[in-house]
Motif scaffolding. Structure first.
Motif, mmCIF file in Angstrom:
data_model
loop_
_atom_site.group_PDB
_atom_site.id
_atom_site.type_symbol
_atom_site.label_atom_id
_atom_site.label_comp_id
_atom_site.label_asym_id
_atom_site.label_seq_id
_atom_site.Cartn_x
_atom_site.Cartn_y
_atom_site.Cartn_z
ATOM 1 N N LEU A 240 5.896 -1.087 7.498
ATOM 2 C CA LEU A 240 6.386 -1.877 6.383
ATOM 3 C C LEU A 240 7.899 -1.702 6.355
ATOM 4 O O LEU A 240 8.392 -0.580 6.251
ATOM 5 C CB LEU A 240 5.752 -1.372 5.086
ATOM 6 C CG LEU A 240 5.476 -2.358 3.963
ATOM 7 C CD1 LEU A 240 4.689 -3.556 4.440
ATOM 8 C CD2 LEU A 240 4.735 -1.645 2.838
ATOM 9 N N VAL B 231 -3.538 -8.541 4.367
ATOM 10 C CA VAL B 231 -2.704 -7.827 3.405
ATOM 11 C C VAL B 231 -3.135 -8.223 2.009
ATOM 12 O O VAL B 231 -3.156 -9.416 1.685
ATOM 13 C CB VAL B 231 -1.211 -8.146 3.609
ATOM 14 C CG1 VAL B 231 -0.361 -7.365 2.601
ATOM 15 C CG2 VAL B 231 -0.780 -7.801 5.029
ATOM 16 N N ILE C 213 -3.017 -2.738 2.944
ATOM 17 C CA ILE C 213 -3.218 -3.442 4.214
ATOM 18 C C ILE C 213 -4.566 -3.067 4.807
ATOM 19 O O ILE C 213 -4.912 -1.882 4.890
ATOM 20 C CB ILE C 213 -2.083 -3.114 5.190
ATOM 21 C CG1 ILE C 213 -0.744 -3.598 4.597
ATOM 22 C CG2 ILE C 213 -2.329 -3.747 6.552
ATOM 23 C CD1 ILE C 213 0.464 -3.237 5.423
ATOM 24 N N ALA D 266 5.460 -6.656 6.703
ATOM 25 C CA ALA D 266 4.444 -5.820 7.336
ATOM 26 C C ALA D 266 4.243 -6.283 8.773
ATOM 27 O O ALA D 266 4.180 -7.483 9.040
ATOM 28 C CB ALA D 266 3.141 -5.910 6.570
#
Length: 122
Positions: A3, A30, A98, A23
């Motif tokens: 990230l 996500v 995530i 990301a």
């Protein structure tokens, strides 16, 4: 999975900034993406949150000035900060929930980006 937060800078009161949080890696999906901030000597606080469907929430102190958004195709969240005040000075962190495939199963993990410094001078 990584990230990456970016966009922090030194600005004057009243100006605007846009932070980005991207990301990357082998990502299944996500879910929620959040922005936190931590000022010197203070606890980290949740500033804004956005769900995968686009629902948003804000801490009272930034309502009407900050806008969180996301581009699901790019797995990226943004924080548009307008009418910045000296009290907005802090290190801003992004957080994302995530989902990755682990041993054939989708599992959700919480990831943090590195902080990005926002300094607002009066």
């Amino acid at each position: 999975v990584q990230l990456q937060a970016s966009g922090g800078a030194l600005v004057q009161a009243g100006e605007s900034l846009r932070l980005s949080c991207a990301a990357s890696g082998t990502i299944f999906s996500v879910n929620g993406m959040d922005w936190y901030r931590q000022a010197p000597g203070k606890q980290r606080e949740l500033v804004a949150t956005i769900t995968s469907g686009g629902s948003t929430k804000y801490v009272d102190s930034v309502k009407g000035r900050f806008t969180i958004s996301r581009d699901n195709a790019k797995n990226t969240a943004y924080l548009q900060m307008n009418s910045l005040k000296p009290e907005d000075t802090a290190v801003y962190y992004c957080n994302a929930q995530i989902v990755v495939i682990t041993n054939g199963n989708p599992l959700q993990y919480s990831y943090w980006g590195q902080g990005t410094q926002v300094t607002v001078s009066s």
